[in-house]
Design a protein around this motif. Structure first.
Motif, PDB file in Angstrom:
ATOM      1  N   SER A 207      16.162   7.326 -10.864  1.00  0.00           N
ATOM      2  CA  SER A 207      16.655   6.072  -9.726  1.00  0.00           C
ATOM      3  C   SER A 207      18.055   5.636 -10.624  1.00  0.00           C
ATOM      4  O   SER A 207      18.785   5.385  -9.968  1.00  0.00           O
ATOM      5  N   ILE A 208      18.226   5.683 -11.896  1.00  0.00           N
ATOM      6  CA  ILE A 208      19.374   5.225 -12.612  1.00  0.00           C
ATOM      7  C   ILE A 208      20.518   6.344 -12.257  1.00  0.00           C
ATOM      8  O   ILE A 208      21.616   6.405 -11.798  1.00  0.00           O
ATOM      9  N   VAL A 209      20.084   7.705 -12.131  1.00  0.00           N
ATOM     10  CA  VAL A 209      20.904   8.760 -11.421  1.00  0.00           C
ATOM     11  C   VAL A 209      21.158   8.804 -10.364  1.00  0.00           C
ATOM     12  O   VAL A 209      22.553   9.175  -9.930  1.00  0.00           O
ATOM     13  N   GLY A 210      20.327   8.448  -9.544  1.00  0.00           N
ATOM     14  CA  GLY A 210      20.366   8.485  -8.110  1.00  0.00           C
ATOM     15  C   GLY A 210      21.344   7.209  -7.435  1.00  0.00           C
ATOM     16  O   GLY A 210      21.446   7.408  -6.402  1.00  0.00           O
ATOM     17  N   CYS A 211      21.236   6.335  -8.243  1.00  0.00           N
ATOM     18  CA  CYS A 211      22.316   5.376  -7.759  1.00  0.00           C
ATOM     19  C   CYS A 211      23.791   5.544  -7.764  1.00  0.00           C
ATOM     20  O   CYS A 211      24.409   4.941  -7.013  1.00  0.00           O
ATOM     21  N   PHE A 212      24.228   6.710  -8.378  1.00  0.00           N
ATOM     22  CA  PHE A 212      25.430   6.951  -8.013  1.00  0.00           C
ATOM     23  C   PHE A 212      25.514   8.188  -7.045  1.00  0.00           C
ATOM     24  O   PHE A 212      26.691   8.546  -6.750  1.00  0.00           O
ATOM     25  N   CYS A 213      24.699   8.457  -6.139  1.00  0.00           N
ATOM     26  CA  CYS A 213      24.812   9.181  -5.016  1.00  0.00           C
ATOM     27  C   CYS A 213      24.295   8.279  -3.704  1.00  0.00           C
ATOM     28  O   CYS A 213      23.357   8.340  -3.135  1.00  0.00           O
ATOM     29  N   TYR A 214      25.435   7.758  -3.408  1.00  0.00           N
ATOM     30  CA  TYR A 214      25.335   6.547  -2.070  1.00  0.00           C
ATOM     31  C   TYR A 214      24.177   5.715  -2.275  1.00  0.00           C
ATOM     32  O   TYR A 214      23.851   5.022  -1.414  1.00  0.00           O
ATOM     33  N   SER A 215      23.910   5.546  -3.524  1.00  0.00           N
ATOM     34  CA  SER A 215      22.900   4.508  -3.907  1.00  0.00           C
ATOM     35  C   SER A 215      21.324   4.542  -3.380  1.00  0.00           C
ATOM     36  O   SER A 215      20.479   4.015  -3.766  1.00  0.00           O
ATOM     37  N   LEU A 216      21.324   5.133  -2.045  1.00  0.00           N
ATOM     38  CA  LEU A 216      20.140   4.963  -1.190  1.00  0.00           C
ATOM     39  C   LEU A 216      18.817   5.956  -2.068  1.00  0.00           C
ATOM     40  O   LEU A 216      17.998   5.463  -2.137  1.00  0.00           O
ATOM     41  N   PRO A 217      19.448   7.174  -2.706  1.00  0.00           N
ATOM     42  CA  PRO A 217      18.298   7.926  -3.385  1.00  0.00           C
ATOM     43  C   PRO A 217      17.667   7.159  -4.719  1.00  0.00           C
ATOM     44  O   PRO A 217      16.467   7.094  -4.816  1.00  0.00           O
ATOM     45  N   GLY A 218      18.791   6.488  -5.508  1.00  0.00           N
ATOM     46  CA  GLY A 218      18.371   5.761  -6.681  1.00  0.00           C
ATOM     47  C   GLY A 218      17.347   4.281  -6.223  1.00  0.00           C
ATOM     48  O   GLY A 218      16.559   4.020  -6.697  1.00  0.00           O
ATOM     49  N   LEU A 219      17.667   3.754  -4.922  1.00  0.00           N
ATOM     50  CA  LEU A 219      16.980   2.806  -4.446  1.00  0.00           C
ATOM     51  C   LEU A 219      15.565   3.069  -4.205  1.00  0.00           C
ATOM     52  O   LEU A 219      14.799   2.459  -4.527  1.00  0.00           O
ATOM     53  N   ILE A 220      15.382   4.253  -3.379  1.00  0.00           N
ATOM     54  CA  ILE A 220      14.076   4.558  -3.079  1.00  0.00           C
ATOM     55  C   ILE A 220      13.401   5.088  -4.227  1.00  0.00           C
ATOM     56  O   ILE A 220      12.071   4.488  -4.412  1.00  0.00           O
ATOM     57  N   MET A 221      13.720   5.785  -5.207  1.00  0.00           N
ATOM     58  CA  MET A 221      13.043   6.164  -6.328  1.00  0.00           C
ATOM     59  C   MET A 221      12.720   5.073  -7.143  1.00  0.00           C
ATOM     60  O   MET A 221      11.677   4.952  -7.671  1.00  0.00           O
ATOM     61  N   GLY A 222      13.405   4.098  -7.344  1.00  0.00           N
ATOM     62  CA  GLY A 222      13.128   2.825  -8.095  1.00  0.00           C
ATOM     63  C   GLY A 222      12.236   2.004  -7.664  1.00  0.00           C
ATOM     64  O   GLY A 222      11.381   1.539  -8.231  1.00  0.00           O
ATOM     65  N   ILE A 223      12.515   2.005  -6.203  1.00  0.00           N
ATOM     66  CA  ILE A 223      11.126   1.173  -5.474  1.00  0.00           C
ATOM     67  C   ILE A 223       9.887   1.780  -5.793  1.00  0.00           C
ATOM     68  O   ILE A 223       8.819   1.421  -5.895  1.00  0.00           O
ATOM     69  N   ILE A 224       9.650   3.134  -5.579  1.00  0.00           N
ATOM     70  CA  ILE A 224       8.392   3.876  -5.599  1.00  0.00           C
ATOM     71  C   ILE A 224       8.048   3.777  -7.314  1.00  0.00           C
ATOM     72  O   ILE A 224       6.825   3.558  -7.580  1.00  0.00           O
ATOM     73  N   ALA A 225       8.969   3.903  -8.101  1.00  0.00           N
ATOM     74  CA  ALA A 225       8.428   3.994  -9.637  1.00  0.00           C
ATOM     75  C   ALA A 225       8.067   2.417  -9.815  1.00  0.00           C
ATOM     76  O   ALA A 225       7.155   2.368 -10.618  1.00  0.00           O
ATOM     77  N   LEU A 226       8.560   1.225  -9.284  1.00  0.00           N
ATOM     78  CA  LEU A 226       8.075   0.006  -9.621  1.00  0.00           C
ATOM     79  C   LEU A 226       6.614  -0.498  -9.009  1.00  0.00           C
ATOM     80  O   LEU A 226       5.755  -1.008  -9.600  1.00  0.00           O
ATOM     81  N   VAL A 227       6.461   0.428  -7.897  1.00  0.00           N
ATOM     82  CA  VAL A 227       5.027   0.304  -7.291  1.00  0.00           C
ATOM     83  C   VAL A 227       4.144   0.923  -8.140  1.00  0.00           C
ATOM     84  O   VAL A 227       2.909   0.454  -8.405  1.00  0.00           O
ATOM     85  N   LEU A 228       4.403   2.239  -8.492  1.00  0.00           N
ATOM     86  CA  LEU A 228       3.427   2.980  -9.299  1.00  0.00           C
ATOM     87  C   LEU A 228       3.259   2.450 -10.614  1.00  0.00           C
ATOM     88  O   LEU A 228       2.282   2.405 -11.143  1.00  0.00           O
ATOM     89  N   ALA A 229       4.361   1.621 -11.208  1.00  0.00           N
ATOM     90  CA  ALA A 229       4.324   0.854 -12.441  1.00  0.00           C
ATOM     91  C   ALA A 229       3.419  -0.235 -12.377  1.00  0.00           C
ATOM     92  O   ALA A 229       2.484  -0.420 -13.314  1.00  0.00           O
ATOM     93  N   LYS A 230       3.376  -0.818 -11.285  1.00  0.00           N
ATOM     94  CA  LYS A 230       2.402  -1.898 -11.063  1.00  0.00           C
ATOM     95  C   LYS A 230       1.040  -1.607 -10.874  1.00  0.00           C
ATOM     96  O   LYS A 230      -0.088  -2.184 -11.609  1.00  0.00           O
ATOM     97  N   LYS A 231       0.612  -0.388 -10.286  1.00  0.00           N
ATOM     98  CA  LYS A 231      -0.580   0.052 -10.342  1.00  0.00           C
ATOM     99  C   LYS A 231      -1.021   0.835 -11.752  1.00  0.00           C
ATOM    100  O   LYS A 231      -2.373   0.440 -12.020  1.00  0.00           O
ATOM    101  N   GLY A 232      -0.210   1.156 -12.520  1.00  0.00           N
ATOM    102  CA  GLY A 232      -0.743   1.636 -13.550  1.00  0.00           C
ATOM    103  C   GLY A 232      -0.772   0.498 -14.892  1.00  0.00           C
ATOM    104  O   GLY A 232      -1.749   0.431 -15.416  1.00  0.00           O
TER     105      GLY A 232
END
Length: 129
Positions: free
Chosen positions: A43-68
């Motif tokens: 998500s950190i790397v993806g934020c430099f690619c028009y920001s949308l991939p980083g935003l999507i991966m960051g949100i998915i990671a946060l949801v998975l982190a909450k479950k874990g």
């Protein structure tokens, strides 16, 4: 006979892999800890690619982190400390990546809005005729 030995070796290797994930106390890794770490870094790397991939991966990671994290809170003695540390590190990376991507996405939207307003005002003044 040789095929039987190969299948025994393969099953022994499978057992060794399973033993790597559990130590002497029967602990296993926190669910999704590795995925959260990978997605957080991406998500950190993806934020430099028009920001949308980083935003999507960051949100998915946060949801998975909450479950874990919920799984770890419910029964901490059944999970390894190192995997919980990976989960926390991935969550921090995901938060940083999500914030950077959100800021980048907002800047991109402001840029598009300003470009659109400029083009609209030029069209209204007849400069494109």
């Amino acid at each position: 006979m040789e095929d039987n030995n190969l299948s025994n070796q393969a099953s022994n290797q499978g057992q060794n892999v399973n033993q790597q994930f559990s130590n002497q106390f029967g602990q296993v890794p926190v669910p999704n800890s590795t995925a959260v770490l990978v997605l957080g870094i991406l998500s950190i790397v993806g934020c430099f690619c028009y920001s949308l991939p980083g935003l999507i991966m960051g949100i998915i990671a946060l949801v998975l982190a909450k479950k874990g994290n919920d799984a770890y809170i419910n029964n901490p003695s059944s999970f390894t400390i190192s995997s919980y540390s990976n989960l926390k590190a991935g969550k921090v990376c995901a938060i940083i990546g999500t914030i950077l991507a959100a800021i980048g996405f907002l800047i991109f939207l402001v840029y598009l809005l300003m470009f659109g307003l400029t083009a609209f005002s030029m069209l209204g003044n007849g400069r494109f005729h």
